[in-house]
Design a protein around this motif. Structure first.
Motif, PDB file in Angstrom:
ATOM      1  N   PRO A  81       8.196 -18.711  27.363  1.00  0.00           N
ATOM      2  CA  PRO A  81       8.004 -19.675  26.283  1.00  0.00           C
ATOM      3  C   PRO A  81       9.277 -20.067  25.534  1.00  0.00           C
ATOM      4  CG  PRO A  81       7.435 -17.497  25.511  1.00  0.00           C
ATOM      5  CD  PRO A  81       7.836 -17.347  26.950  1.00  0.00           C
ATOM      6  N   GLY A  82      10.387 -19.416  25.816  1.00  0.00           N
ATOM      7  CA  GLY A  82      11.590 -19.670  25.034  1.00  0.00           C
ATOM      8  C   GLY A  82      12.572 -20.596  25.716  1.00  0.00           C
ATOM      9  N   ASP A  83      13.668 -20.864  25.003  1.00  0.00           N
ATOM     10  CA  ASP A  83      14.779 -21.655  25.522  1.00  0.00           C
ATOM     11  C   ASP A  83      15.767 -20.669  26.144  1.00  0.00           C
ATOM     12  OD1 ASP A  83      17.196 -23.019  25.864  1.00  0.00           O
ATOM     13  OD2 ASP A  83      16.817 -24.351  24.164  1.00  0.00           O
ATOM     14  N   GLU A  84      15.716 -20.532  27.454  1.00  0.00           N
ATOM     15  CA  GLU A  84      16.524 -19.503  28.118  1.00  0.00           C
ATOM     16  C   GLU A  84      18.014 -19.691  27.876  1.00  0.00           C
ATOM     17  OE1 GLU A  84      15.331 -17.752  32.042  1.00  0.00           O
ATOM     18  OE2 GLU A  84      14.119 -19.569  32.121  1.00  0.00           O
ATOM     19  N   GLU A  85      18.463 -20.930  27.899  1.00  0.00           N
ATOM     20  CA  GLU A  85      19.885 -21.187  27.699  1.00  0.00           C
ATOM     21  C   GLU A  85      20.319 -20.773  26.301  1.00  0.00           C
ATOM     22  OE1 GLU A  85      23.100 -24.909  27.850  1.00  0.00           O
ATOM     23  OE2 GLU A  85      21.002 -25.220  28.439  1.00  0.00           O
ATOM     24  N   MET A  86      19.502 -21.111  25.304  1.00  0.00           N
ATOM     25  CA  MET A  86      19.839 -20.754  23.934  1.00  0.00           C
ATOM     26  C   MET A  86      19.810 -19.232  23.741  1.00  0.00           C
ATOM     27  SD  MET A  86      20.797 -21.940  21.074  1.00  0.00           S
ATOM     28  CE  MET A  86      20.412 -23.703  21.240  1.00  0.00           C
ATOM     29  N   GLU A  87      18.830 -18.585  24.303  1.00  0.00           N
ATOM     30  CA  GLU A  87      18.735 -17.136  24.154  1.00  0.00           C
ATOM     31  C   GLU A  87      19.878 -16.441  24.878  1.00  0.00           C
ATOM     32  OE1 GLU A  87      14.781 -15.640  24.902  1.00  0.00           O
ATOM     33  OE2 GLU A  87      13.869 -17.284  23.765  1.00  0.00           O
ATOM     34  N   ALA A  88      20.340 -17.029  25.979  1.00  0.00           N
ATOM     35  CA  ALA A  88      21.500 -16.469  26.682  1.00  0.00           C
ATOM     36  C   ALA A  88      22.748 -16.551  25.808  1.00  0.00           C
ATOM     37  CB  ALA A  88      21.717 -17.197  28.005  1.00  0.00           C
ATOM     38  N   LYS A  89      22.909 -17.656  25.073  1.00  0.00           N
ATOM     39  CA  LYS A  89      24.061 -17.795  24.173  1.00  0.00           C
ATOM     40  C   LYS A  89      24.004 -16.759  23.048  1.00  0.00           C
ATOM     41  CE  LYS A  89      24.769 -22.784  24.904  1.00  0.00           C
ATOM     42  NZ  LYS A  89      24.729 -24.120  24.251  1.00  0.00           N
ATOM     43  N   ILE A  90      22.828 -16.591  22.465  1.00  0.00           N
ATOM     44  CA  ILE A  90      22.671 -15.607  21.386  1.00  0.00           C
ATOM     45  C   ILE A  90      22.994 -14.207  21.895  1.00  0.00           C
ATOM     46  CG2 ILE A  90      20.953 -14.496  19.898  1.00  0.00           C
ATOM     47  CD1 ILE A  90      19.564 -17.267  19.727  1.00  0.00           C
ATOM     48  N   THR A  91      22.457 -13.885  23.063  1.00  0.00           N
ATOM     49  CA  THR A  91      22.703 -12.562  23.633  1.00  0.00           C
ATOM     50  C   THR A  91      24.185 -12.379  23.945  1.00  0.00           C
ATOM     51  OG1 THR A  91      20.479 -12.594  24.580  1.00  0.00           O
ATOM     52  CG2 THR A  91      22.007 -10.969  25.466  1.00  0.00           C
ATOM     53  N   ALA A  92      24.849 -13.418  24.401  1.00  0.00           N
ATOM     54  CA  ALA A  92      26.286 -13.332  24.699  1.00  0.00           C
ATOM     55  C   ALA A  92      27.081 -13.016  23.439  1.00  0.00           C
ATOM     56  CB  ALA A  92      26.759 -14.643  25.320  1.00  0.00           C
ATOM     57  N   TRP A  93      26.765 -13.705  22.321  1.00  0.00           N
ATOM     58  CA  TRP A  93      27.469 -13.416  21.067  1.00  0.00           C
ATOM     59  C   TRP A  93      27.236 -11.962  20.655  1.00  0.00           C
ATOM     60  CZ3 TRP A  93      31.276 -16.244  19.718  1.00  0.00           C
ATOM     61  CH2 TRP A  93      31.256 -17.639  19.835  1.00  0.00           C
ATOM     62  N   ASN A  94      26.028 -11.479  20.794  1.00  0.00           N
ATOM     63  CA  ASN A  94      25.739 -10.106  20.388  1.00  0.00           C
ATOM     64  C   ASN A  94      26.447  -9.096  21.284  1.00  0.00           C
ATOM     65  OD1 ASN A  94      24.114 -11.026  18.322  1.00  0.00           O
ATOM     66  ND2 ASN A  94      22.218 -10.877  19.497  1.00  0.00           N
ATOM     67  N   ARG A  95      26.488  -9.367  22.568  1.00  0.00           N
ATOM     68  CA  ARG A  95      27.246  -8.490  23.471  1.00  0.00           C
ATOM     69  C   ARG A  95      28.714  -8.423  23.046  1.00  0.00           C
ATOM     70  NH1 ARG A  95      24.937  -7.122  28.301  1.00  0.00           N
ATOM     71  NH2 ARG A  95      23.102  -8.259  29.051  1.00  0.00           N
ATOM     72  N   TRP A  96      29.278  -9.602  22.761  1.00  0.00           N
ATOM     73  CA  TRP A  96      30.688  -9.684  22.408  1.00  0.00           C
ATOM     74  C   TRP A  96      30.984  -8.898  21.126  1.00  0.00           C
ATOM     75  CZ3 TRP A  96      35.085 -11.635  24.585  1.00  0.00           C
ATOM     76  CH2 TRP A  96      36.200 -11.746  23.740  1.00  0.00           C
ATOM     77  N   VAL A 460      22.088 -19.882  15.651  1.00  0.00           N
ATOM     78  CA  VAL A 460      21.599 -19.171  14.475  1.00  0.00           C
ATOM     79  C   VAL A 460      20.298 -19.785  13.971  1.00  0.00           C
ATOM     80  CG1 VAL A 460      22.129 -18.547  12.089  1.00  0.00           C
ATOM     81  CG2 VAL A 460      23.897 -18.346  13.853  1.00  0.00           C
ATOM     82  N   ARG A 461      20.189 -21.101  14.041  1.00  0.00           N
ATOM     83  CA  ARG A 461      18.938 -21.738  13.629  1.00  0.00           C
ATOM     84  C   ARG A 461      17.785 -21.274  14.526  1.00  0.00           C
ATOM     85  NH1 ARG A 461      21.957 -26.563  13.195  1.00  0.00           N
ATOM     86  NH2 ARG A 461      20.897 -27.397  15.044  1.00  0.00           N
ATOM     87  N   TYR A 462      18.044 -21.239  15.823  1.00  0.00           N
ATOM     88  CA  TYR A 462      17.018 -20.803  16.776  1.00  0.00           C
ATOM     89  C   TYR A 462      16.615 -19.357  16.480  1.00  0.00           C
ATOM     90  CZ  TYR A 462      14.768 -19.835  21.314  1.00  0.00           C
ATOM     91  OH  TYR A 462      13.882 -19.484  22.301  1.00  0.00           O
ATOM     92  N   LEU A 463      17.624 -18.512  16.312  1.00  0.00           N
ATOM     93  CA  LEU A 463      17.361 -17.102  16.029  1.00  0.00           C
ATOM     94  C   LEU A 463      16.497 -16.959  14.780  1.00  0.00           C
ATOM     95  CD1 LEU A 463      19.983 -14.237  16.123  1.00  0.00           C
ATOM     96  CD2 LEU A 463      18.524 -14.514  14.145  1.00  0.00           C
ATOM     97  N   ASN A 464      16.871 -17.630  13.701  1.00  0.00           N
ATOM     98  CA  ASN A 464      16.129 -17.517  12.447  1.00  0.00           C
ATOM     99  C   ASN A 464      14.726 -18.106  12.554  1.00  0.00           C
ATOM    100  OD1 ASN A 464      18.170 -16.174  11.068  1.00  0.00           O
ATOM    101  ND2 ASN A 464      19.148 -18.073  10.399  1.00  0.00           N
ATOM    102  N   GLU A 465      14.589 -19.173  13.314  1.00  0.00           N
ATOM    103  CA  GLU A 465      13.259 -19.763  13.501  1.00  0.00           C
ATOM    104  C   GLU A 465      12.344 -18.805  14.248  1.00  0.00           C
ATOM    105  OE1 GLU A 465      14.054 -23.386  15.526  1.00  0.00           O
ATOM    106  OE2 GLU A 465      14.859 -24.421  13.734  1.00  0.00           O
ATOM    107  N   ARG A 466      12.888 -18.168  15.270  1.00  0.00           N
ATOM    108  CA  ARG A 466      12.072 -17.220  16.026  1.00  0.00           C
ATOM    109  C   ARG A 466      11.666 -16.034  15.146  1.00  0.00           C
ATOM    110  NH1 ARG A 466       9.058 -18.635  18.305  1.00  0.00           N
ATOM    111  NH2 ARG A 466       8.660 -16.611  19.289  1.00  0.00           N
ATOM    112  N   ARG A 467      12.604 -15.556  14.345  1.00  0.00           N
ATOM    113  CA  ARG A 467      12.260 -14.421  13.489  1.00  0.00           C
ATOM    114  C   ARG A 467      11.266 -14.837  12.397  1.00  0.00           C
ATOM    115  NH1 ARG A 467      11.540 -10.752  15.908  1.00  0.00           N
ATOM    116  NH2 ARG A 467      10.896  -9.896  13.922  1.00  0.00           N
ATOM    117  N   ALA A 468      11.404 -16.023  11.877  1.00  0.00           N
ATOM    118  CA  ALA A 468      10.449 -16.490  10.869  1.00  0.00           C
ATOM    119  C   ALA A 468       9.046 -16.559  11.460  1.00  0.00           C
ATOM    120  CB  ALA A 468      10.873 -17.853  10.330  1.00  0.00           C
ATOM    121  N   ALA A 469       8.954 -17.027  12.696  1.00  0.00           N
ATOM    122  CA  ALA A 469       7.652 -17.123  13.345  1.00  0.00           C
ATOM    123  C   ALA A 469       7.039 -15.751  13.595  1.00  0.00           C
ATOM    124  CB  ALA A 469       7.793 -17.870  14.673  1.00  0.00           C
TER     125      ALA A 469
END
Length: 896
Positions: A81-96, A460-469
């Protein structure tokens, strides 16, 4: 009768065969398949038949081990159900940022772990994006037990969502300045983020099971609706070797805790090397969990393996995967394609043929990186299936590569757990692999930069939207303090006024007090009695019919003692947690109840009662976990002391639990002598832990099984009871003692705790009658609190503030020596000796316990009344206040 295929007799031979001809036909069919198509085909048919029977609900033994493949095939995966590309970017920042934080901290020598989160990043990120419910949703949200070594990744995510600053990242493992981050999940150090301390490996899985169980307990007792709370425990495959990790698996399945999911990161490596070098830990864990009744989901292979499995028309690949030990598969992850072709595919002709149609790139992808735990679609499918499964807990066995994305220098290396930093070149390689927009100029000063796409970035908007939901940030710990009203005074009154002529052990006094407190209209339902099986030993059977023993099934049988007044009653809304013979399980229950005020916003008042020998000694690590988790409640060491439990011997004789307890800063330790002292301590404990200004402490009380007449409480002793020391002699006692000796008689101060006060009172009489020595008697309710106060005074002195310790002030003006006596090692009272200005000595029960009568044991340890008299005379003789000959005379008189 033997079975048709000629095997050894089995349980089936005891069952009547109503159609032997049909049975013989089935056996003959299997023989025919094995002969015509081979044993592998016969095995396959049998396994599929058993799987079909299990799915149909037939009561057959389950297969304990399935093939080394994914439980959910690619064709059965749900839509992501998610945006795989966006979640990959978020995960990359967290790995880094996780890797950068640890690497930057390494210049200060504080260390950190990189490889664990690198392997598990998608296991966490998929949960944060789609599953983990936060505290701002209805109910209590989910409970997350984060693997301790993965904490850098959690900090990196909190940095991305704005909850942690760059300065805090730079203070990782540097907390003393007040703006740092603790090394691991430590609620006491970072109470707004962490809920559960997990890095003492093995305690996380055990606690997660009992947390899920306690959630159901709250639900079934109509205290809190926890139906939407799910417990997620993230664990390492190496961690599962800890006995505590698997100690309660049967409890979880027995009570059908489908509100619980274990996610085991199977990167095949522990701290020093492979988890099961010569075996397969995934298969071992599957058998263990399936045997215990859990639902098992294996997510082992990434989508790159789909082509290989489709080409495997003979099953040769699946069989080979089942053969290769973990250490060899770890080696494949680090070696070139030629090596893999030779050592993996070269095992037989069928595999050689299969490998012939595979490109080198495909083989490299499969063996170097394509794991189920690295693909969000496969992780999502496993999590969704876990939540949808009802009637049993689920374990997800997700295979990963330890050190994934960190480069060839880290991935699958035995030493990667101890590797604390990457070079600049390695970071640049990681940047390119992850596709992060970090220019080379950012490394100009030789320091790896943190990365952040910006507070208003799409990530960050995507991340916060997912957490808000999903109900707000996670992990998060929130406390909405609810002060509990003080119980009515009538509950404490019977202990305050004493027992008259009736003898009562202090264990019975405590149980009687709690029984009355459980009747309180305001707070009675919040008491949680916890006992590891021996409730009757502690006189708690009277609680059975009134409070009930908790069982999610209620009582499905008629108890053997139903016709008795105190029969064994189980109930779905039962209040007592009777755990069976498991101090570790009972302690995990206690922790869940102690922290319910934060986890669920529902303060509970647990008391955990146990043989004192088997509390701190056996589960001291959990006591630290309790302190870290800021738990509140009463731990009660019953049958305490080294000489009060007659006949039980060495392993049951506790003379040291107060010494162990003194090492825990959150534990307030009391050794009350009388019932009224218990009443005062418990009443004040309720105020300190559950009142308007709650403190993050818990209480350890030791109580005894020796029946004694319980006196009424003298006036004005409450402060001394709580501070740890007060003069027990009343004015009348002092006058009577003075009349029994000459006006110029030598004097001594006898200080005792717990049951030892009775020996001291007898010694007081002997000293006066036989030796013309006056003695004052003091009750030391807490050696630990006296020491705590004195240490605080010492610390204040370093700040230029002059304070006198309470014990020093209490004994101020006393010119006679002090003799301390307890049923504990001498080190327990000796904790306070340096702040006692008078001459000091002590008696105690050092050494191993032994089986004997109480009198015999006390004579053996030299703490009975007569031995106290001899020690007092020796102390006075050293001062020249009695003749030295009195010591020998006393020993002869008393038969010492």
């Amino acid at each position: 009768m033997s079975d048709p295929v000629g095997n050894l007799p089995s349980e089936l031979d005891q069952l009547p065969d109503r159609d032997t001809e049909e049975t013989a036909e089935w056996a003959a069919s299997l023989d025919a398949v094995a002969k015509a198509a081979g044993t592998r085909r016969a095995e396959y048919l049998l396994r599929r038949t058993l799987q079909h029977a299990e799915a149909a609900g037939l009561a057959l033994p389950k297969l304990l081990e399935t093939d080394y493949v994914n439980t959910i095939p690619t064709s059965a995966e749900p839509e992501f159900p998610g945006d795989e590309e966006m979640e990959a970017k978020i995960t990359a920042w967290n790995r880094w940022n996780a890797a950068a934080m640890v690497t930057r901290g390494s210049k200060y020598g504080v260390g950190g772990h990189i490889a664990t989160f690198a392997s598990a990043a998608w296991l966490y990120e998929t949960g944060f994006q789609h599953f983990f419910r936060g505290k701002e949703a209805d109910g209590s949200g989910d409970q997350l037990y984060i693997q301790g070594h993965a904490s850098p990744g959690i900090y990196a995510r909190a940095f991305l969502d704005g909850r942690i600053s760059e300065q805090q990242l730079d203070n990782f493992r540097q907390e003393s300045g007040g703006n740092g981050l603790p090394s691991y999940p430590h609620p006491r150090r970072l109470p707004w983020l962490w809920e559960f301390p997990t890095v003492s490996m093995g305690l996380g899985p055990l606690s997660a099971i009992y947390q899920a169980r306690f959630n159901r307990y709250l639900q079934n007792r109509n205290i809190k609706d926890t139906a939407n709370s799910h417990v997620w425990a993230f664990l390492g495959d190496g961690e599962m070797d800890e006995p505590e990790s698997t100690a309660a698996l049967a409890l979880a399945s027995r009570e059908q805790l489908d509100n619980l999911t274990f996610v085991i990161n199977c990167n095949l490596q522990r701290l020093d090397g492979p988890v099961r070098a010569n075996f397969r830990v995934v298969q071992e864990l599957e058998a263990q969990f399936r045997g215990a009744g859990w639902n098992v989901i294996k997510s082992l292979w990434g989508s790159a393996w789909d082509e290989l499995f489709q080409l495997d028309t003979t099953g040769a690949l699946v069989r080979r995967l089942r053969e290769v030990p973990d250490a060899q598969f770890q080696t494949y992850a680090t070696r070139d394609v030629a090596y893999i072709r030779q050592h993996f595919f070269g095992a037989n002709a069928e595999l050689v043929q299969l490998a012939g149609v595979l490109s080198d790139a495909k083989i490299a992808e499969c063996f170097h990186s394509s794991r189920g735990g690295h693909e969000p679609r496969k992780v999502y499918a496993a999590y969704k299936a876990a939540l949808e499964h009802k009637g049993a807990p689920t374990v997800i066995l997700a295979q990963t590569v330890k050190g994934y994305t960190l480069g060839a220098g880290f991935e699958s290396k035995n030493a990667n757990h101890q590797m604390k930093k990457l070079t600049i070149d390695e970071f640049k390689g990681m940047r390119d692999l992850l596709g992060l927009p970090i220019p080379d100029s950012a490394f100009a000063d030789g320091v790896v930069p943190y990365g952040h796409p910006g507070a208003n970035s799409p990530e960050v908007r995507y991340l916060n939207e997912r957490r808000a939901a999903l109900g707000g940030p996670a992990p998060a710990r929130k406390v909405h303090h609810v002060a509990l009203p003080a119980p009515a005074e009538r509950s404490f009154a019977p202990l305050i006024k004493g027992s008259g002529k009736q003898e009562m052990a202090t264990t019975m006094a405590f149980v009687r007090l709690v029984k009355d407190l459980m009747r309180d209209k305001e707070t009675g339902k919040r008491w949680v009695p916890i006992v590891p099986d021996e409730a009757r030993t502690f006189g708690m059977e009277s609680l059975f019919p009134s409070a009930g023993i908790y069982s999610p099934l209620g009582q499905t049988y008629e108890p053997v003692d139903r016709d008795q007044l105190m029969y064994y009653k189980e109930a779905k809304d039962g209040q007592i947690l009777n755990e069976g013979i498991t101090e570790a399980g009972a302690m995990a229950d206690f922790i869940a109840a102690c922290t319910s005020y934060a986890t669920h916003g529902e303060p509970m008042i647990p008391f955990y009662i146990f043989y004192s020998m088997f509390g701190w000694q056996r589960t001291a690590d959990q006591m630290w976990q309790l302190a870290d988790q800021l738990g509140k409640g009463f731990i009660v060491g019953a049958t305490a002391g080294r000489t009060t439990l007659t006949g039980e011997g060495l392993q049951h004789a506790d003379g040291h639990s107060h010494l162990i307890a003194s090492t825990n800063p959150a534990s307030l330790n009391y050794d009350p002598a009388f019932a009224y002292e218990i009443a005062v301590i418990v009443k004040d404990g309720l105020r300190r832990m559950y009142g308007e200004k709650p403190e993050d402490v818990f209480y350890y009380l030791t109580v005894y099984n020796e029946p004694k007449v319980q006196p009424a409480m003298p006036e004005g002793v409450e402060e001394g009871i709580l501070r740890g020391l007060y003069r027990f002699n009343t004015a009348a006692d002092v006058a009577e003692a003075a009349a029994a000796v000459a006006a110029d008689a030598p004097k001594i101060q006898l200080v005792a705790s717990g049951t030892a006060i009775h020996w001291v009172l007898e010694a007081q009489k002997l000293l006066a009658a036989d030796w013309n020595v006056a003695a004052d008697v003091w009750s030391a309710t807490s050696w630990g609190e006296l020491r705590r106060d004195a240490l605080e005074c010492d610390e204040a002195l370093l700040r230029g503030e002059v304070r006198t310790p309470y014990v020093t002030r209490a004994l101020e003006g006393v010119t006679s020596p002090v003799l301390a006596v307890s049923d504990w090692m001498r080190q327990v009272p000796d904790q306070i000796s340096q702040w006692v200005e008078q001459d000091w000595t002590s008696l105690g029960t050092d050494g191993f316990g032994l089986s004997d009568t109480r009198e015999g044991a006390r004579r053996h340890f030299g703490v009975d009344a007569q031995s106290i008299v001899v020690a007092a005379l020796a102390q006075l003789a050293r001062r020249g206040e009695v003749p030295a000959s009195a010591i020998k005379e006393a020993r002869e008189r008393y038969g010492l």
